[in-house]
Design a protein around this motif. Structure first.
Motif, mmCIF file in Angstrom:
data_model
loop_
_atom_site.group_PDB
_atom_site.id
_atom_site.type_symbol
_atom_site.label_atom_id
_atom_site.label_comp_id
_atom_site.label_asym_id
_atom_site.label_seq_id
_atom_site.Cartn_x
_atom_site.Cartn_y
_atom_site.Cartn_z
ATOM 1 N N LYS A 248 31.451 63.980 22.235
ATOM 2 C CA LYS A 248 30.052 64.385 22.097
ATOM 3 C C LYS A 248 29.906 65.235 20.856
ATOM 4 N N ASN B 18 26.707 66.838 18.496
ATOM 5 C CA ASN B 18 25.266 67.065 18.340
ATOM 6 C C ASN B 18 24.445 66.349 19.414
ATOM 7 N N GLY B 19 24.954 66.368 20.639
ATOM 8 C CA GLY B 19 24.241 65.768 21.758
ATOM 9 C C GLY B 19 24.365 64.263 21.859
ATOM 10 N N GLU B 20 25.070 63.645 20.933
ATOM 11 C CA GLU B 20 25.237 62.193 20.930
ATOM 12 C C GLU B 20 26.706 61.852 21.199
ATOM 13 N N THR B 21 26.930 60.883 22.071
ATOM 14 C CA THR B 21 28.289 60.452 22.365
ATOM 15 C C THR B 21 28.727 59.410 21.350
ATOM 16 N N ILE B 22 29.885 59.660 20.745
ATOM 17 C CA ILE B 22 30.451 58.761 19.746
ATOM 18 C C ILE B 22 31.699 58.137 20.347
ATOM 19 N N SER B 23 31.806 56.844 20.245
ATOM 20 C CA SER B 23 32.968 56.126 20.742
ATOM 21 C C SER B 23 33.909 55.843 19.571
ATOM 22 N N ARG C 284 35.764 59.139 23.642
ATOM 23 C CA ARG C 284 34.323 59.359 23.625
ATOM 24 C C ARG C 284 34.098 60.854 23.400
#
Length: 85
Positions: free
Chosen positions: A18, A20-25, A16
């Motif tokens: 982060k 640009n402020g977004e969590t990517i799985s 997981r």
């Protein structure tokens, strides 16, 4: 496999990250390959050797699921060194 980004081979771990402020799985070979190849190459310049190793390992794992352990390890080394984990 001709198109690594289409691979649904699962990684041994789910990352997981982060961005640009977004969590990517990141849980498959294809998703990992897309993530590390779609970012600007300048961003990976400092980690060039680890980046190249991870790409090669992901490409190998896309064609042979037995190599997913090595791909996961190479990806983990890259993410740890780049302080994404």
């Amino acid at each position: 496999m001709s198109n690594v980004s289409q691979s649904q081979t699962p990684l041994i771990a789910t990352f997981r990250v982060k961005l640009n402020g977004e969590t990517i799985s990141i849980d498959t070979v294809g998703r990992a390959y897309d993530f590390i190849t779609n970012l600007n190459s300048v961003e990976w310049m400092e980690f060039r050797s680890l980046h190249d190793d991870a790409i090669a390992a992901l490409e190998a794992a896309a064609g042979n699921a037995m190599l997913r352990v090595q791909a996961t390890s190479a990806l983990r080394a890259l993410f740890v060194r780049a302080r994404l984990l």
